[in-house]
Write an enzyme that holds these catalytic residues in place. Structure first.
Site, PDB file in Angstrom:
ATOM      1  N   SER A 135       0.869  -1.168   0.000  1.00  0.00           N
ATOM      2  CA  SER A 135       0.000   0.000   0.000  1.00  0.00           C
ATOM      3  C   SER A 135       0.911   1.223   0.000  1.00  0.00           C
ATOM      4  O   SER A 135       1.704   1.397   0.925  1.00  0.00           O
ATOM      5  CB  SER A 135      -0.874  -0.027   1.262  1.00  0.00           C
ATOM      6  N   LYS A 161      -1.053  -1.090  -4.487  1.00  0.00           N
ATOM      7  CA  LYS A 161      -2.239  -0.282  -4.152  1.00  0.00           C
ATOM      8  C   LYS A 161      -1.757   1.120  -3.852  1.00  0.00           C
ATOM      9  O   LYS A 161      -0.778   1.298  -3.129  1.00  0.00           O
ATOM     10  CB  LYS A 161      -2.940  -0.914  -2.950  1.00  0.00           C
ATOM     11  N   LYS A 163      -2.863   5.053  -2.520  1.00  0.00           N
ATOM     12  CA  LYS A 163      -3.869   5.868  -1.839  1.00  0.00           C
ATOM     13  C   LYS A 163      -4.284   6.985  -2.791  1.00  0.00           C
ATOM     14  O   LYS A 163      -3.423   7.578  -3.467  1.00  0.00           O
ATOM     15  CB  LYS A 163      -3.264   6.466  -0.568  1.00  0.00           C
ATOM     16  N   ASP A 188      -7.093   3.058  -3.052  1.00  0.00           N
ATOM     17  CA  ASP A 188      -7.828   3.124  -1.779  1.00  0.00           C
ATOM     18  C   ASP A 188      -8.088   4.586  -1.438  1.00  0.00           C
ATOM     19  O   ASP A 188      -7.153   5.366  -1.272  1.00  0.00           O
ATOM     20  CB  ASP A 188      -6.986   2.463  -0.681  1.00  0.00           C
ATOM     21  N   GLU A 213     -11.016   0.745  -3.363  1.00  0.00           N
ATOM     22  CA  GLU A 213     -11.292   0.452  -1.953  1.00  0.00           C
ATOM     23  C   GLU A 213     -11.942   1.648  -1.260  1.00  0.00           C
ATOM     24  O   GLU A 213     -11.443   2.768  -1.340  1.00  0.00           O
ATOM     25  CB  GLU A 213      -9.959   0.087  -1.274  1.00  0.00           C
ATOM     26  N   ASP A 238     -13.552  -1.630   3.131  1.00  0.00           N
ATOM     27  CA  ASP A 238     -12.624  -1.754   4.262  1.00  0.00           C
ATOM     28  C   ASP A 238     -13.354  -1.224   5.504  1.00  0.00           C
ATOM     29  O   ASP A 238     -14.020  -1.987   6.220  1.00  0.00           O
ATOM     30  CB  ASP A 238     -11.337  -0.972   3.932  1.00  0.00           C
ATOM     31  N   LYS A 262      -9.590  -6.827   8.086  1.00  0.00           N
ATOM     32  CA  LYS A 262      -8.607  -6.368   9.071  1.00  0.00           C
ATOM     33  C   LYS A 262      -9.070  -6.910  10.400  1.00  0.00           C
ATOM     34  O   LYS A 262     -10.168  -6.572  10.863  1.00  0.00           O
ATOM     35  CB  LYS A 262      -8.559  -4.835   9.134  1.00  0.00           C
ATOM     36  N   GLY A 290      -3.882  -4.000   6.254  1.00  0.00           N
ATOM     37  CA  GLY A 290      -2.850  -3.679   7.236  1.00  0.00           C
ATOM     38  C   GLY A 290      -3.131  -2.341   7.882  1.00  0.00           C
ATOM     39  O   GLY A 290      -3.885  -1.526   7.344  1.00  0.00           O
TER      40      GLY A 290
HETATM   41  O1  OSB Z   1      -7.077   1.908   4.572  1.00  0.00           O
HETATM   42  O2  OSB Z   1      -5.897   0.165   4.401  1.00  0.00           O
HETATM   43  C1  OSB Z   1      -6.065   1.287   4.874  1.00  0.00           C
HETATM   44  C2  OSB Z   1      -2.993   2.289   6.912  1.00  0.00           C
HETATM   45  C3  OSB Z   1      -3.585   2.954   7.955  1.00  0.00           C
HETATM   46  C4  OSB Z   1      -4.953   3.100   7.974  1.00  0.00           C
HETATM   47  C5  OSB Z   1      -5.726   2.584   6.946  1.00  0.00           C
HETATM   48  C6  OSB Z   1      -5.142   1.908   5.899  1.00  0.00           C
HETATM   49  C7  OSB Z   1      -3.758   1.781   5.866  1.00  0.00           C
HETATM   50  C8  OSB Z   1      -3.037   1.154   4.765  1.00  0.00           C
HETATM   51  C9  OSB Z   1      -1.659   0.628   5.071  1.00  0.00           C
HETATM   52  O3  OSB Z   1      -3.426   1.109   3.623  1.00  0.00           O
HETATM   53  C10 OSB Z   1      -1.567  -0.830   4.960  1.00  0.00           C
HETATM   54  C11 OSB Z   1      -0.244  -1.287   5.514  1.00  0.00           C
HETATM   55  O4  OSB Z   1       0.721  -1.292   4.769  1.00  0.00           O
HETATM   56  O5  OSB Z   1      -0.186  -1.636   6.714  1.00  0.00           O
HETATM   57 MG    MG Z   2      -8.222   0.717   3.237  1.00  0.00          MG
END
Ligand code: OSB
Ligand code: MG
Length: 377
Positions: A135, A161, A163, A188, A213, A238, A262, A290
């Protein structure tokens, strides 16, 4: 096993690189860790709640008192055979799933140690290897993001992925697709869009994304279902999925075609397994999300990801992407073909570095059976 004492602590550690989502940029991670002391063994859990109530209503300063006042007294002095018993013991407390998850997962870890089996097998895992993706947060420039994509693909990761948020979406995805026409790519939004953005979100279709996402509100199914009707690209939820019941509602309403599991967000391994199973019954694939975890939460995610319906690469990646030195030994490592292999070792198969954890601890409290510091009203 009898739970004699539980330690809660906050640790703070700097991220190797800042992580920016549509809601914030973070440079450090503050984490609550829990330690169960039972029958001479110690088991750990990580609370994935954030530093602020931006990803979800829960954050570290709601998790700690909820554990101290309600959840820990529900466990102390009890003889508990299995992590499966926790949801019932915690049922009176509404929400606070990340706080519950930290404790429940520690009970599962203790159970796996007591039974002498690997945690992944106790969870019903069947895969020896899990597929890893990354991510990538919002960067200062698109060029910086492209460099990161290049690096992670070279490291072997199987899905990228990124953001997104308004102003950092179509332009960014176009540049990635131009350079890598065939990689598995997703995005995402962490709830950055509204119903006024449906036409804009439809522009993402041309990038042949694996999924989009959580584009809309964190608590919504209705408008996601309307958006999913309009899009060929799969929506993945999510934030909005807090339970197996939510999952059933989302799937039957057509709000998504993929689910991010999660374990903290749904309140622990028992509910994460139920979400996994619900998706499997609907032939909907899941992947493991994550929360910038340290080695404790990360190795729990690895164990969960071995279950059958984790059919897509997760956000479970190597420790070194986040931390200069992780709090487990060895650190979580990913092979050059993007896989983590689980072992037959008891528990998580990773040793917790207690000395390092002590150094990183900024506050800590141990709660003991029979001596309730603060009992529920
Ligand atoms: O939306 O998946 C998410 C990190 C913090 C809060 C929300 C998210 C995330 C990530 C990071 O996308 C995922 C990771 O590498 O741990
Ligand atoms: Mg997410």
């Amino acid at each position: 096993m009898k739970i004699e004492a539980i330690t809660v602590r906050e640790i703070q550690l700097p991220l190797v690189h800042f992580f920016e989502t549509s809601f914030s940029r973070v440079y450090d991670r503050s984490m609550l860790l829990v330690t169960l002391h039972c029958d001479g063994l110690e088991a750990w859990g990580e609370c994935v709640a954030g530093e602020d109530p931006f990803y979800s209503p829960e954050w570290i300063d709601t998790a700690w008192p909820t554990m101290a006042k309600y959840l820990i007294p529900a466990l102390l002095g009890k003889s508990i055979g299995s992590g499966r018993e926790c949801p019932k013991l915690f049922a009176r407390v509404r929400g606070h799933r990340m706080a519950k998850g930290a404790l429940e997962n520690a009970v599962w870890e203790a159970e796996s140690m007591e039974k002498g089996v690997p945690l992944w097998k106790l969870l019903g895992g069947t895969r020896r290897q899990i597929e890893c993706g990354v991510s990538l947060g919002i960067q200062d420039t698109v060029e910086q993001l492209l460099e990161k994509v290049e690096k992670e693909l070279a490291a072997g990761y199987r899905r990228i992925k990124v953001k997104i948020k308004p102003g950092w979406d179509v332009n960014v995805l176009a540049r990635i697709r131009e350079r890598w026409p065939n990689i598995l790519l997703s995005c995402d939004a962490n709830s950055a869009y509204t119903i006024n953005d449906f036409d804009h979100l439809a522009k993402l279709e041309e990038f042949r994304l694996l999924m989009i996402e959580q584009p809309l509100w964190d608590d919504d199914f209705y408008f996601h279902a309307a958006l999913q009707k309009r899009l060929k690209t799969a929506i993945c939820l999510d934030e909005a999925i807090r339970s197996a019941r939510d999952t059933q509602a989302a799937l039957e309403l057509g709000a998504c075609r993929i689910v991010n599991v999660k374990v903290g967000r749904v309140g622990g391994f028992s509910e994460a397994i139920a979400v996994h199973d619900m998706c499997q019954q609907h032939s909907v694939p899941v992947w493991c999300g994550g929360m910038l975890e340290t080695g404790i939460g990360r190795t729990h995610n690895v164990a969960l990801s071995t279950k059958e319906n984790f059919k897509l690469p997760g956000d479970v990646s190597a420790s070194k992407r986040y931390w200069k030195e992780d709090i487990v030994d060895p650190p979580v490592e990913v092979s050059s073909d993007g896989l983590i292999t689980v072992s037959d070792a008891v528990g998580t198969g990773y040793r917790v570095k207690t000395d390092l954890i002590e150094k990183l601890t900024i506050r800590k409290e141990t709660y003991r059976a029979g001596k309730q510091a603060s009992s529920p009203r």
